[in-house]
Design a protein around this motif. Structure first.
Motif, PDB file in Angstrom:
ATOM      1  N   UNK A   1      -5.072   4.679 -16.077  1.00  0.00           N
ATOM      2  CA  UNK A   1      -4.540   4.104 -14.909  1.00  0.00           C
ATOM      3  C   UNK A   1      -4.588   5.104 -13.671  1.00  0.00           C
ATOM      4  N   UNK A   2      -3.766   6.264 -14.151  1.00  0.00           N
ATOM      5  CA  UNK A   2      -3.600   7.140 -13.132  1.00  0.00           C
ATOM      6  C   UNK A   2      -5.037   7.616 -12.565  1.00  0.00           C
ATOM      7  N   UNK A   3      -6.266   7.720 -13.360  1.00  0.00           N
ATOM      8  CA  UNK A   3      -7.306   8.178 -13.014  1.00  0.00           C
ATOM      9  C   UNK A   3      -8.143   7.043 -12.270  1.00  0.00           C
ATOM     10  N   UNK A   4      -7.655   5.867 -12.330  1.00  0.00           N
ATOM     11  CA  UNK A   4      -8.550   4.682 -11.760  1.00  0.00           C
ATOM     12  C   UNK A   4      -8.917   4.922 -10.234  1.00  0.00           C
ATOM     13  N   UNK A   5      -9.857   4.799  -9.917  1.00  0.00           N
ATOM     14  CA  UNK A   5     -10.401   4.881  -8.388  1.00  0.00           C
ATOM     15  C   UNK A   5     -10.058   3.697  -7.815  1.00  0.00           C
ATOM     16  N   UNK A   6     -10.238   3.472  -6.401  1.00  0.00           N
ATOM     17  CA  UNK A   6     -10.090   2.222  -5.633  1.00  0.00           C
ATOM     18  C   UNK A   6     -11.410   1.799  -5.758  1.00  0.00           C
ATOM     19  N   UNK A   7     -11.199   0.266  -6.093  1.00  0.00           N
ATOM     20  CA  UNK A   7     -12.668  -0.574  -6.382  1.00  0.00           C
ATOM     21  C   UNK A   7     -13.601  -0.151  -5.169  1.00  0.00           C
ATOM     22  N   UNK A   8     -14.841  -0.299  -5.278  1.00  0.00           N
ATOM     23  CA  UNK A   8     -15.782  -0.428  -4.411  1.00  0.00           C
ATOM     24  C   UNK A   8     -15.564  -1.633  -3.285  1.00  0.00           C
TER      25      UNK A   8
ATOM     26  N   UNK B   1       3.931   1.073 -13.397  1.00  0.00           N
ATOM     27  CA  UNK B   1       3.196   1.947 -12.766  1.00  0.00           C
ATOM     28  C   UNK B   1       3.612   1.602 -11.051  1.00  0.00           C
ATOM     29  N   UNK B   2       4.613   1.906 -10.456  1.00  0.00           N
ATOM     30  CA  UNK B   2       5.075   1.112  -9.286  1.00  0.00           C
ATOM     31  C   UNK B   2       4.276   1.662  -7.962  1.00  0.00           C
ATOM     32  N   UNK B   3       4.014   2.945  -8.169  1.00  0.00           N
ATOM     33  CA  UNK B   3       3.126   3.247  -6.919  1.00  0.00           C
ATOM     34  C   UNK B   3       1.831   2.577  -7.003  1.00  0.00           C
ATOM     35  N   UNK B   4       1.279   2.483  -8.257  1.00  0.00           N
ATOM     36  CA  UNK B   4      -0.029   1.734  -8.370  1.00  0.00           C
ATOM     37  C   UNK B   4       0.277   0.111  -7.918  1.00  0.00           C
TER      38      UNK B   4
ATOM     39  N   UNK C   1       0.120   0.002  -4.106  1.00  0.00           N
ATOM     40  CA  UNK C   1      -1.380   0.145  -3.654  1.00  0.00           C
ATOM     41  C   UNK C   1      -2.191  -1.308  -3.919  1.00  0.00           C
ATOM     42  N   UNK C   2      -1.869  -1.973  -5.255  1.00  0.00           N
ATOM     43  CA  UNK C   2      -2.685  -3.083  -5.314  1.00  0.00           C
ATOM     44  C   UNK C   2      -2.098  -4.084  -4.401  1.00  0.00           C
ATOM     45  N   UNK C   3      -0.748  -4.162  -4.077  1.00  0.00           N
ATOM     46  CA  UNK C   3      -0.156  -5.215  -3.129  1.00  0.00           C
ATOM     47  C   UNK C   3      -0.739  -5.007  -1.916  1.00  0.00           C
ATOM     48  N   UNK C   4      -0.793  -3.840  -1.219  1.00  0.00           N
ATOM     49  CA  UNK C   4      -1.344  -3.497  -0.130  1.00  0.00           C
ATOM     50  C   UNK C   4      -2.742  -3.962   0.090  1.00  0.00           C
ATOM     51  N   UNK C   5      -3.644  -3.656  -0.922  1.00  0.00           N
ATOM     52  CA  UNK C   5      -5.088  -3.956  -0.864  1.00  0.00           C
ATOM     53  C   UNK C   5      -5.245  -5.421  -1.078  1.00  0.00           C
TER      54      UNK C   5
ATOM     55  N   UNK D   1      -0.421 -13.100  -8.414  1.00  0.00           N
ATOM     56  CA  UNK D   1      -0.312 -11.692  -8.763  1.00  0.00           C
ATOM     57  C   UNK D   1       0.481 -10.879  -7.684  1.00  0.00           C
ATOM     58  N   UNK D   2       0.497 -11.156  -6.421  1.00  0.00           N
ATOM     59  CA  UNK D   2       1.356 -10.567  -5.492  1.00  0.00           C
ATOM     60  C   UNK D   2       2.694 -10.840  -5.813  1.00  0.00           C
ATOM     61  N   UNK D   3       3.058 -12.141  -6.095  1.00  0.00           N
ATOM     62  CA  UNK D   3       4.450 -12.407  -6.538  1.00  0.00           C
ATOM     63  C   UNK D   3       4.997 -11.289  -7.624  1.00  0.00           C
ATOM     64  N   UNK D   4       4.121 -11.388  -8.650  1.00  0.00           N
ATOM     65  CA  UNK D   4       4.472 -10.368  -9.855  1.00  0.00           C
ATOM     66  C   UNK D   4       4.739  -8.922  -9.511  1.00  0.00           C
ATOM     67  N   UNK D   5       3.531  -8.515  -8.653  1.00  0.00           N
ATOM     68  CA  UNK D   5       3.614  -7.246  -8.288  1.00  0.00           C
ATOM     69  C   UNK D   5       4.911  -6.886  -7.231  1.00  0.00           C
ATOM     70  N   UNK D   6       5.405  -7.921  -6.424  1.00  0.00           N
ATOM     71  CA  UNK D   6       6.586  -7.778  -5.737  1.00  0.00           C
ATOM     72  C   UNK D   6       7.838  -7.505  -6.606  1.00  0.00           C
ATOM     73  N   UNK D   7       8.001  -8.381  -7.843  1.00  0.00           N
ATOM     74  CA  UNK D   7       9.044  -8.318  -8.562  1.00  0.00           C
ATOM     75  C   UNK D   7       9.136  -7.057  -9.475  1.00  0.00           C
ATOM     76  N   UNK D   8       7.949  -6.719  -9.887  1.00  0.00           N
ATOM     77  CA  UNK D   8       7.655  -5.146 -10.578  1.00  0.00           C
ATOM     78  C   UNK D   8       8.098  -4.252  -9.797  1.00  0.00           C
ATOM     79  N   UNK D   9       8.006  -4.131  -8.434  1.00  0.00           N
ATOM     80  CA  UNK D   9       8.244  -3.252  -7.586  1.00  0.00           C
ATOM     81  C   UNK D   9       9.508  -3.128  -7.129  1.00  0.00           C
ATOM     82  N   UNK D  10      10.589  -4.083  -7.602  1.00  0.00           N
ATOM     83  CA  UNK D  10      12.021  -4.019  -7.162  1.00  0.00           C
ATOM     84  C   UNK D  10      12.796  -3.036  -7.744  1.00  0.00           C
TER      85      UNK D  10
END
Length: 653
Positions: A582-589, A610-613, A616-620, A644-653
């Motif tokens: 996951x740390x090596x994963x690039x941004x999708x084309x 992985x809160x940083x990722x 990034x996913x939420x922003x994209x 998924x955005x809801x889950x990402x928001x909860x996981x980043x709290x």
């Protein structure tokens, strides 16, 4: 929102996405129908009351105003209070419907049949088939007893009958006499007074080597006209009977069409005799042939792809920039997928187009320049090349100024390929698809109409409008069958698998549909689409449903390996390896699968905390909050982005 109106059948209205609009009761529909009959002219209120009631009751004028107000709310639901109506307007003593010419099916029908009358047989047949498909029943079917509708109903019915006969004539001109007989047989039974129908039926029978049946039809027509109307057949019927009896060389105004193989062989031989082997015209003719080959199926597509670069190389060797530009720009084969089948070749074509563009004489046609720019925009898809978006915009600007429909369609394809700068752009692509469909139906550009409908399938799927996508898929399949374009079915089959997955079918049924669609894709000559797509579709479905990503070790993920790997490793209970992947994963084309791949990344980030990722996913993904992830591909989905955005928001709290 552009509203559409249908009067070729029961009177209806549709929103811009094809959703039916509730226009209330019979009187409301009568007001709407009466205004359509007026074709934009003002209908005074007192005339409306007289038309709506045989004996207008007290308060009829107020009732009409109430009907109009309700129609306005239905047709322009987002209009603000006190904002003037733009569609159903008040003018002078009454009301008028200011509908665009292409938004009323009857008006489109007239325009399309008029255009068909001046077109060659193949194009005329396409236009007439399309125009007749818009009829859903008798015109103004709800109002067959209304005096104000009677003349218009009769006029439209005559136009429909003329179109049916013109379509039969086009089929005859194309050598399809056997196809014509059953339809014309039913047509003359229903409308026995139409001499032209009898003539065409007899001619079709003669051309299918049924001379006796043809003569019997003509005698039947003669007897009917004499017994029932007391008139002799017209000169065209009489002349046809004479020609058949004499077995004239040109019965009915022209010979039966020879077989396709004979036509091909004779034309090819004539070309070889008259065009020198080293003539530059041969290169341009070759590209025209390659363009046709590219849509005939897998083998044709592969040959076209291989020979296209050879033709460009040959043109460059002649040192004529204008010729090179024409050879490059003439290959205007519609493209729907955002990953090139041969990225190296695409890069070579872009480079050659850039060289030709730089070498063009200032006096070279603007159309040539636009075609080169559109080629650059299309072939640089998925590469993040800065030149692509600029080339697309400039090509479109030139094409719109020139008023060339085929050129505009080609450039809109390039614009479509450059609309993936971020997530959430399905509405933009839907508008491009809608313009391509409208442009192509007006001008008989069949392959670009199919492209427009495939784009709309993708966009409407992303927006969750499967009813709208279904309509475009059905028309695309009809056009593909009519014009022998088998590759279209690859995309519509995948769309129907996506639809099953997205609309709550069982996981087993959805996976089965995906696997079935993959069999159509295998060997279709589109490696840029095929490689890795089936496992990616299954992974997206399983991840959305919360199922583990269990796949065989030898699964070929193709270009999607980086985004699949973390989830596959998690399913194998290897969290440390998954976290490293996951740390090596690039941004999708930035392409049709942008949102789907970000969703897979987001799910892996949640599972691995992985809160940083996650951020990034939420922003994209945030701009695509109202979309189904990946459904914009028309192939697969990873579920609603908002979940998924809801889950990402909860996981980043």
């Amino acid at each position: 929102m552009q509203v559409g109106f249908g009067v070729l059948g029961p009177v209806v209205a549709w929103a811009g996405d094809g959703t039916p609009i509730d226009v209330k009761g019979p009187k409301h529909r009568a007001v709407l129908a009466r205004l359509v009959v007026a074709r934009g002219r003002v209908v005074p209120v007192n005339r409306l009351t007289d038309d709506l009631w045989a004996d207008p009751p007290p308060g009829a004028t107020s009732a009409v105003r109430t009907f109009v107000a309700a129609l306005r709310r239905a047709l322009e639901p987002h209009r603000q209070p006190r904002e003037p109506a733009r569609l159903l307007v008040t003018e002078g003593p009454g009301y008028a419907l200011r509908a665009a010419p292409d938004t009323v099916d009857a008006w489109r029908f007239e325009d399309m049949t008029a255009a068909a009358s001046a077109a060659p047989p193949h194009e005329a047949l396409e236009r007439l088939d399309l125009a007749l498909s818009w009829w859903r029943g008798p015109a103004y079917a709800d109002f067959d007893d209304e005096p104000w509708a009677r003349v218009e109903r009769s006029r439209l019915e005559q136009l429909r009958l003329n179109a049916i006969e013109s379509r039969a004539e086009a089929r005859l001109a194309l050598g399809r006499a056997a196809d014509v007989v059953p339809d014309l047989d039913a047509h003359v039974a229903e409308h026995p007074w139409r001499e032209e129908a009898w003539r065409l039926l007899a001619l079709a029978l003669y051309r299918t080597e049924r001379q006796g049946d043809a003569l019997a039809v003509l005698r039947r027509a003669r007897a009917l006209l004499l017994d029932q109307l007391g008139v002799d057949p017209g000169p065209r019927l009489r002349r046809l009977e004479t020609d058949i009896l004499r077995q004239a060389d040109q019965v009915g105004g022209g010979p039966a069409a020879p077989g396709p193989e004979r036509v091909w062989a004779q034309t090819a031989a004539a070309y070889d005799r008259t065009v020198a082997s080293d003539a530059r015209a041969r290169l341009e003719s070759t590209v025209g042939l390659l363009r046709s080959l590219a849509v005939t199926g897998a083998s044709g597509l592969e040959v076209a792809r291989d020979q296209r670069i050879a033709a460009i190389d040959a043109a460059e060797q002649l040192g004529n920039p204008d010729l090179t530009a024409r050879v490059i720009g003439s290959y205007d084969v519609p493209a729907i997928w955002t990953r090139s089948d041969d990225p190296e070749q695409a890069g070579r074509i872009v480079a050659a187009a850039e060289r030709a563009l730089a070498a063009l004489d200032p006096d070279s046609p603007d159309a040539t320049r636009a075609r080169l720019l559109a080629t650059i925009a299309t072939e640089s898809r998925g590469t993040r090349a800065a030149r692509g978006p600029d080339a697309a915009r400039e090509a479109e600007r030139i094409a719109r100024g020139l008023g060339d429909p085929a050129l505009l369609a080609f450039t809109l394809n390039g614009v479509f390929m450059q609309t993936f700068q971020r997530a959430g752009l399905a509405p933009d692509r839907d508008r491009i698809g809608a313009e391509l469909v409208a442009l192509s139906t007006r001008h008989g550009l069949t392959t670009y109409e199919i492209l427009g409908r495939l784009i709309r399938i993708q966009a409407r799927s992303a927006l969750g409008d499967f009813a709208g996508a279904d309509e475009h898929a059905a028309v695309a399949d009809q056009l593909a069958e009519r014009h022998e374009l088998p590759l279209v079915g690859v995309f519509t089959r995948w769309y129907r698998a996506l639809r099953l997955a997205a609309t709550g079918s069982s996981p087993q049924a959805a996976e089965g549909a995906y696997r079935d669609a993959a069999t159509r894709l295998s060997g279709a000559g589109m490696p840029g689409v095929e490689r890795g797509l089936l496992p990616l579709a299954l992974l997206c479905l399983r991840t959305w449903l919360g199922q583990p990503a269990r796949f065989d070790d030898d699964t070929d993920w193709g270009p999607y390996t980086p985004w699949a790997r973390p989830l596959v490793l998690l399913a194998r209970d290897r969290p440390a390896d998954a976290a490293a992947a996951l740390r090596r994963i690039p941004d999708p084309p930035h392409d049709l699968l942008f949102e789907a791949l970000w969703c897979l990344t987001g799910h892996a980030a949640i599972a691995l905390d992985d809160r940083a990722t996650m951020r990034r996913a939420r922003t994209a993904l945030a701009p695509a909050v109202n979309e189904l992830a990946g459904a914009g591909s028309g192939m697969l989905t990873a579920g609603p982005v908002t979940d998924l955005l809801d889950r990402l928001a909860e996981g980043d709290r």
